[in-house]
Design a protein around this motif. Structure first.
Motif, PDB file in Angstrom:
ATOM      1  N   GLN A  81     -16.551 -25.474  -4.711  1.00  0.00           N
ATOM      2  CA  GLN A  81     -15.248 -26.069  -4.411  1.00  0.00           C
ATOM      3  C   GLN A  81     -15.233 -26.683  -3.024  1.00  0.00           C
ATOM      4  O   GLN A  81     -14.708 -27.794  -2.815  1.00  0.00           O
ATOM      5  N   LYS A  82     -15.813 -25.974  -2.055  1.00  0.00           N
ATOM      6  CA  LYS A  82     -15.861 -26.490  -0.691  1.00  0.00           C
ATOM      7  C   LYS A  82     -16.728 -27.738  -0.588  1.00  0.00           C
ATOM      8  O   LYS A  82     -16.399 -28.692   0.113  1.00  0.00           O
ATOM      9  N   ILE A  83     -17.849 -27.753  -1.325  1.00  0.00           N
ATOM     10  CA  ILE A  83     -18.708 -28.936  -1.353  1.00  0.00           C
ATOM     11  C   ILE A  83     -17.946 -30.119  -1.933  1.00  0.00           C
ATOM     12  O   ILE A  83     -18.014 -31.240  -1.412  1.00  0.00           O
ATOM     13  N   SER A  84     -17.199 -29.868  -3.015  1.00  0.00           N
ATOM     14  CA  SER A  84     -16.414 -30.930  -3.644  1.00  0.00           C
ATOM     15  C   SER A  84     -15.359 -31.470  -2.689  1.00  0.00           C
ATOM     16  O   SER A  84     -15.148 -32.687  -2.576  1.00  0.00           O
ATOM     17  N   GLN A  85     -14.683 -30.575  -1.972  1.00  0.00           N
ATOM     18  CA  GLN A  85     -13.663 -30.993  -1.005  1.00  0.00           C
ATOM     19  C   GLN A  85     -14.273 -31.789   0.134  1.00  0.00           C
ATOM     20  O   GLN A  85     -13.666 -32.730   0.665  1.00  0.00           O
ATOM     21  N   ASN A  86     -15.507 -31.416   0.502  1.00  0.00           N
ATOM     22  CA  ASN A  86     -16.196 -32.059   1.619  1.00  0.00           C
ATOM     23  C   ASN A  86     -16.532 -33.513   1.286  1.00  0.00           C
ATOM     24  O   ASN A  86     -16.692 -34.344   2.200  1.00  0.00           O
ATOM     25  N   LYS A  87     -16.661 -33.820   0.000  1.00  0.00           N
ATOM     26  CA  LYS A  87     -17.030 -35.173  -0.419  1.00  0.00           C
ATOM     27  C   LYS A  87     -15.841 -36.136  -0.437  1.00  0.00           C
ATOM     28  O   LYS A  87     -16.004 -37.336  -0.496  1.00  0.00           O
ATOM     29  N   THR A  88     -14.630 -35.561  -0.463  1.00  0.00           N
ATOM     30  CA  THR A  88     -13.442 -36.400  -0.574  1.00  0.00           C
ATOM     31  C   THR A  88     -12.902 -36.801   0.788  1.00  0.00           C
ATOM     32  O   THR A  88     -13.246 -36.217   1.796  1.00  0.00           O
ATOM     33  N   PHE A 125     -33.306 -16.969  13.534  1.00  0.00           N
ATOM     34  CA  PHE A 125     -32.012 -17.589  13.249  1.00  0.00           C
ATOM     35  C   PHE A 125     -32.262 -18.769  12.311  1.00  0.00           C
ATOM     36  O   PHE A 125     -32.852 -19.773  12.711  1.00  0.00           O
ATOM     37  N   HIS A 126     -31.839 -18.639  11.055  1.00  0.00           N
ATOM     38  CA  HIS A 126     -31.981 -19.721  10.088  1.00  0.00           C
ATOM     39  C   HIS A 126     -30.603 -20.172   9.630  1.00  0.00           C
ATOM     40  O   HIS A 126     -29.717 -19.351   9.400  1.00  0.00           O
ATOM     41  N   LEU A 127     -30.460 -21.476   9.508  1.00  0.00           N
ATOM     42  CA  LEU A 127     -29.187 -22.062   9.097  1.00  0.00           C
ATOM     43  C   LEU A 127     -29.396 -22.838   7.799  1.00  0.00           C
ATOM     44  O   LEU A 127     -30.261 -23.710   7.720  1.00  0.00           O
ATOM     45  N   LEU A 128     -28.616 -22.493   6.791  1.00  0.00           N
ATOM     46  CA  LEU A 128     -28.658 -23.196   5.508  1.00  0.00           C
ATOM     47  C   LEU A 128     -27.640 -24.326   5.509  1.00  0.00           C
ATOM     48  O   LEU A 128     -26.528 -24.173   6.028  1.00  0.00           O
ATOM     49  N   GLY A 129     -28.022 -25.448   4.920  1.00  0.00           N
ATOM     50  CA  GLY A 129     -27.100 -26.565   4.757  1.00  0.00           C
ATOM     51  C   GLY A 129     -26.931 -26.863   3.276  1.00  0.00           C
ATOM     52  O   GLY A 129     -27.904 -27.209   2.605  1.00  0.00           O
ATOM     53  N   TYR A 130     -25.715 -26.718   2.748  1.00  0.00           N
ATOM     54  CA  TYR A 130     -25.450 -26.893   1.317  1.00  0.00           C
ATOM     55  C   TYR A 130     -24.688 -28.190   1.049  1.00  0.00           C
ATOM     56  O   TYR A 130     -23.841 -28.608   1.840  1.00  0.00           O
ATOM     57  N   GLY A 131     -24.988 -28.801  -0.106  1.00  0.00           N
ATOM     58  CA  GLY A 131     -24.265 -30.006  -0.511  1.00  0.00           C
ATOM     59  C   GLY A 131     -24.588 -31.199   0.354  1.00  0.00           C
ATOM     60  O   GLY A 131     -23.774 -32.109   0.489  1.00  0.00           O
ATOM     61  N   ILE A 132     -25.789 -31.230   0.919  1.00  0.00           N
ATOM     62  CA  ILE A 132     -26.180 -32.320   1.808  1.00  0.00           C
ATOM     63  C   ILE A 132     -26.405 -33.614   1.024  1.00  0.00           C
ATOM     64  O   ILE A 132     -26.848 -33.596  -0.113  1.00  0.00           O
ATOM     65  N   GLN A 133     -26.083 -34.724   1.671  1.00  0.00           N
ATOM     66  CA  GLN A 133     -26.404 -36.043   1.110  1.00  0.00           C
ATOM     67  C   GLN A 133     -27.854 -36.342   1.549  1.00  0.00           C
ATOM     68  O   GLN A 133     -28.088 -36.994   2.556  1.00  0.00           O
ATOM     69  N   ALA A 184     -24.736 -35.042   7.491  1.00  0.00           N
ATOM     70  CA  ALA A 184     -25.248 -35.335   6.142  1.00  0.00           C
ATOM     71  C   ALA A 184     -24.260 -34.878   5.070  1.00  0.00           C
ATOM     72  O   ALA A 184     -24.616 -34.806   3.892  1.00  0.00           O
ATOM     73  N   GLY A 185     -23.046 -34.572   5.484  1.00  0.00           N
ATOM     74  CA  GLY A 185     -22.006 -34.187   4.529  1.00  0.00           C
ATOM     75  C   GLY A 185     -22.152 -32.785   3.996  1.00  0.00           C
ATOM     76  O   GLY A 185     -21.562 -32.449   2.964  1.00  0.00           O
ATOM     77  N   GLY A 186     -22.934 -31.941   4.695  1.00  0.00           N
ATOM     78  CA  GLY A 186     -23.193 -30.602   4.201  1.00  0.00           C
ATOM     79  C   GLY A 186     -22.344 -29.522   4.850  1.00  0.00           C
ATOM     80  O   GLY A 186     -21.565 -29.781   5.770  1.00  0.00           O
ATOM     81  N   LEU A 187     -22.526 -28.312   4.353  1.00  0.00           N
ATOM     82  CA  LEU A 187     -21.836 -27.134   4.870  1.00  0.00           C
ATOM     83  C   LEU A 187     -22.867 -26.193   5.492  1.00  0.00           C
ATOM     84  O   LEU A 187     -23.878 -25.865   4.858  1.00  0.00           O
ATOM     85  N   SER A 188     -22.599 -25.740   6.697  1.00  0.00           N
ATOM     86  CA  SER A 188     -23.516 -24.848   7.400  1.00  0.00           C
ATOM     87  C   SER A 188     -23.227 -23.396   7.042  1.00  0.00           C
ATOM     88  O   SER A 188     -22.081 -22.949   7.119  1.00  0.00           O
TER      89      SER A 188
END
Length: 281
Positions: free
Chosen positions: A274-281, A72-80, A180-184
């Motif tokens: 787009q989701k990463i950008s929305q996550n930052k706002t 089971f691996h989980l990726l985190g995208y757009g992390i600070q 960390a502001g990321g998406l799983s």
């Protein structure tokens, strides 16, 4: 072209972050995510190279999650990735990772194989060594003919050098990425070894309850039937469909492709960005 799942020498890859970027540029890749295991140490170097090459770099990470079966691996995208609390937690994971490798070396020594800590440090180029580095040293020292043989003969479960990896709970992994502001995103779900469609459905529902944002639909582990299954599950649960090569530099993967002659669909990048950008706002 795009690739949303690559590894470098910062974890268990054999190509440096800047060289991964340069190789991607030569292949015409416009969007790239570097997702090393349990570390973000390669991202500063990659970011500098990506700026020079005009590549959109998505900072990412790949975490191992405790699960009864499969991987089971989980990726985190757009992390600070410069977040202090985030980096402190990763430092703890690095310590645990290093302790595991020391135990593997000691077990192999008792079995008669002469591996040293210096061998592993040289192989990992100073970053935290992992199981892949041990396998490469075994090959280099001619204890095994290739990487896969080294793992199957010495390092996999039931073998002389096997030491289980301490993994995060799903809740902890999602929390670490989210804080960390990321998406799983669930990486190559076929590796979970689900028995049927219903079991994958239950796993994904469980992940969604912890804030899952996407599924890696396009992965080298997936045949065309798997792609259809996970794309359907992504759509049903309104999750982002991502894809990547899982490039390590020595595993046969080709940047921009999730298998032989199967380019990662460009359509995966925009919803994620787009989701990463929305996550930052």
């Amino acid at each position: 072209m795009i690739d949303l799942h690559c590894h470098t020498t910062a974890s268990d890859g054999v190509v440096t972050p800047s060289n991964v970027i340069r190789q991607a540029s030569r292949k015409g890749i416009a969007v790239l995510a570097i997702a090393d295991h349990d570390t973000v140490n390669g991202l500063d170097e990659a970011a500098g190279a990506a700026e020079k090459e005009g590549i959109c770099l998505i900072p990412a990470i790949e975490l191992s999650v405790a699960f009864p079966k499969g991987d089971f691996h989980l990726l985190g995208y757009g992390i600070q990735y410069k977040n202090e609390n985030f980096r402190n937690k990763l430092a703890q994971l690095r310590t645990i990772r290093e302790e595991r490798i020391f135990r593997i070396i000691e077990r192999l020594k008792r079995y008669g194989l002469n591996l040293t800590h210096e061998d592993l440090q040289n192989e990992s180029q100073g970053d935290a060594p992992g199981k892949a580095h041990v396998a490469r040293v075994l090959v280099r020292k001619r204890y095994a003919s290739n990487f896969n043989v080294a793992c199957k003969t010495y390092l996999n479960e039931g073998m002389p050098g096997y030491v289980p990896k301490e993994k995060l709970s799903l809740e902890s992994a999602c929390e670490l990425i989210n804080n960390a502001g990321g998406l799983s995103v669930l990486a190559h779900p076929k590796s979970l070894n689900g028995e049927n469609h219903e079991e994958y459905e239950r796993i994904i529902q469980m992940c969604v309850s912890h804030g899952l944002a996407g599924i890696e639909v396009y992965a080298s582990l997936h045949d065309n039937q798997d792609v259809r299954l996970f794309l359907e599950l992504a759509r049903r649960h309104r999750l982002i469909a991502t894809g990547g090569s899982d490039f390590h530099g020595d595993n046969g993967a080709c940047l921009g492709y999730y298998g032989h002659r199967r380019p990662v669909p460009e359509s995966c990048s925009q919803p994620l960005l787009q989701k990463i950008s929305q996550n930052k706002t």
